[in-house]
Design an enzyme around this catalytic site. Structure first.
Site, PDB file in Angstrom:
ATOM      1  N   LYS A  59       0.837  -1.199   0.000  1.00 14.41           N
ATOM      2  CA  LYS A  59       0.000   0.000   0.000  1.00 14.41           C
ATOM      3  C   LYS A  59       0.871   1.248   0.000  1.00 14.41           C
ATOM      4  O   LYS A  59       1.933   1.283   0.629  1.00 14.41           O
ATOM      5  CB  LYS A  59      -0.929  -0.024   1.215  1.00 14.41           C
ATOM      6  N   SER A 142      -9.705   1.908   2.682  1.00 10.15           N
ATOM      7  CA  SER A 142      -8.776   2.654   1.844  1.00 10.15           C
ATOM      8  C   SER A 142      -7.760   1.788   1.111  1.00 10.15           C
ATOM      9  O   SER A 142      -7.034   2.284   0.237  1.00 10.15           O
ATOM     10  CB  SER A 142      -8.026   3.673   2.716  1.00 10.15           C
ATOM     11  N   SER A 166     -10.238  -0.748   6.680  1.00  4.99           N
ATOM     12  CA  SER A 166      -9.652  -0.484   5.364  1.00  4.99           C
ATOM     13  C   SER A 166      -9.048  -1.697   4.680  1.00  4.99           C
ATOM     14  O   SER A 166      -8.670  -1.619   3.516  1.00  4.99           O
ATOM     15  CB  SER A 166      -8.585   0.608   5.471  1.00  4.99           C
TER      16      SER A 166
END
EC number: 6.3.5.7
Length: 510
Positions: A59, A142, A166
């Site tokens: 990420k 996210s 997330s």
């Protein structure tokens, strides 16, 4: 335990490489916008560790020395870290290949992966099931880029971060496995902070085995991380999990869950929960009952207030963490046309932050700053902290395993028999929303409510594993978008949660 697993994973990876070339992966990435940077190694790596040959995406809020770390924000659009985060270092030293950085909501603030300078992530599910069409849906957020990269087979696994859901929400939307570990088990050193008391680094993969294998390699004590759980605390939690698994081992070996007590929290079925999700969840519960599990309704009354408490606490911590990006100490500075403005520090701050932070980050900074003001501190921030403690107490009250982080007497056998081993609930209130619905939403509150089922475990710091629900038993010609079910355990029982998840995954595939 992991020797045979590692060999099996390696052979399956090599087989998949022959049918899924780097060119196909790059094409899938263009279709999904999952990775913001992508680079495959020129030659296969030598077999030097348990993650050898495993392609892993990271990420974009976890620093890497050989890829930019932008956090999907203009304020960091040119930042390249001089070092690797601890989790990235451990992936590399165990043989894993870091192939790129995954798209995400700006600084991890979002539930649908639309607040990003790189453009929204498109859920890859229709690409693999019904071909490319116009039904473009969110991959969740996210960590949507991490989930989409795994679901599109661009990589074998991905690292994400989970503050309030997330990892689990994107895993549910994309039909893959997502693990939010117990808070403190995986190092946060090298992770760009959003909310320090909530942020967790976790794993997304196509199956529980791969998830477990990666988690095993990154969940070690790190002296660089002040929130890292101490070795003795980890050992106590592992001992309790191993003891309970040993008690269930005979039944598990025979394909049964006899003796496993699964709690269904009654507060996790809000009015926003879609009927389709509810029906699929009921099928999962029925499957577990048929395998011998004992299903027990439980109550977690304080979790009804979790969403409000979460957004106060997370935003308050975000407002503090975001203060460092001022264009002077950190972040891009926006040039000024008037030299006199340079004499006013506040002007430089305001120009930089208003120009480089996106609307959602600005919104949460304002909310968090207000919650920390003298007039609102008691009524908002402190009250949210009280609610958080009540939520932790609710979870401890229903679990048979004691919470090893707190000095408390162990449950007696009689007390333990009335409690549960894990909790089970839907991962999300609906399947993936269409991107055009997201873009035309009247209020950001529509996005916030997506987290209503995931934030309780985050506030309590508990391990939570989202796995795909079994396929619907009803016959239909319509494509069924993925729906996830979450397994939540006591703090430190991550291996136990993964074992239950593995059984449910296997039972669903029969």
């Amino acid at each position: 335990m992991h020797g045979g697993l590692t060999k099996a994973l390696r052979s399956s990876r090599l087989a998949r490489r022959s049918v899924h070339s780097h060119a196909l992966a790059a094409e899938a990435n263009r279709a999904t916008n999952a990775l913001v940077s992508l680079k495959f190694p020129d030659s296969p790596p030598a077999e030097k560790g348990p993650l050898s040959g495993l392609r892993i995406a990271v990420k974009d809020n976890i620093v890497t020395r050989d890829f930019p770390t932008t956090c999907s924000s203009n304020v960091l659009k040119n930042f390249v870290s001089p070092f690797d985060a601890t989790v990235v270092h451990r992936i590399r030293e165990n043989g894993g290949q870091i192939i790129g950085k995954a798209n995400c909501d700006e600084f991890g603030m979002g539930s649908l992966n639309t607040y990003t300078i790189h453009g929204p992530v498109i859920n890859p599910f229709p690409l693999s099931k019904v071909g490319l069409n116009n039904d473009k849906r969110s991959a969740g957020g996210s960590s949507g880029g991490s989930a989409a990269a795994v679901a599109a087979d661009i990589c074998d696994a991905a690292l994400g971060t989970d503050t309030g859901g997330s990892i689990r929400l994107p895993a549910s939307y994309c039909g893959i496995v997502g693990l939010k570990p117990s808070y403190g088990l995986v190092s946060r050193w090298g992770v760009v902070s959003y909310a320090d008391s909530l942020d967790c680094v976790g794993v997304l993969a196509r199956d529980v085995e791969t998830t477990s294998c990666v988690f095993e390699r990154i969940s070690e004590y790190d002296p660089n991380d002040p929130t890292s759980a101490l070795p003795e605390t980890r050992e106590k939690a592992d001992a309790l999990s191993s003891q309970r698994l040993d008690e269930l081992s005979s039944a598990l070996a025979e394909g049964s869950l006899h003796g496993l007590r699964i709690g269904i929290p009654q507060e996790f079925f809000p009015s926003e929960l879609s009927n389709h999700v509810l029906n699929r969840f009921r099928q999962s519960v029925q499957l577990l009952k048929e395998r011998g599990a004992q299903i027990i309704p439980v109550s977690l009354p304080s979790t009804s207030y979790s969403l409000s408490a979460y957004y106060v606490l997370a935003s308050a911590e975000a407002s503090s963490n975001m203060a460092r990006y001022d264009g002077i100490q950190y972040g891009e500075r926006i040039p000024t046309q008037d030299p006199s403005d340079l004499k006013k520090v506040s002007t430089v701050y305001a120009r930089t932050r208003s120009s480089t932070f996106g609307p959602e980050v600005q919104r949460r900074i304002l909310l968090g700053t207000y919650a920390l003001t003298a007039d609102a501190f008691d009524n908002y921030f402190l009250q949210a902290q009280r609610v958080r403690q009540l939520i932790k107490d609710d979870f401890d009250r229903v679990f048979a395993m004691p919470n090893v982080r707190y000095a408390q007497p162990s449950n007696t056998p009689a007390q333990a028999s009335q409690k549960v081993d894990v909790l089970l609930h839907p991962s999300a209130i609906r399947s993936a929303p269409r991107l055009d619905e997201v873009e035309t939403a009247a209020s950001s509150l529509d996005a916030y409510v997506q987290d209503v089922l995931t934030v309780p475990a985050s506030l309590a710091g508990l391990p939570a594993l989202s796995i795909p629900c079994p396929p619907s038993s009803s016959e239909t010609e319509e494509v069924e978008w993925p729906i996830g079910v979450s397994i939540v355990g006591q703090w430190g029982s991550d291996h136990f949660v993964l074992a239950v998840g593995k059984f449910l995954e296997s039972a669903a595939s029969v």
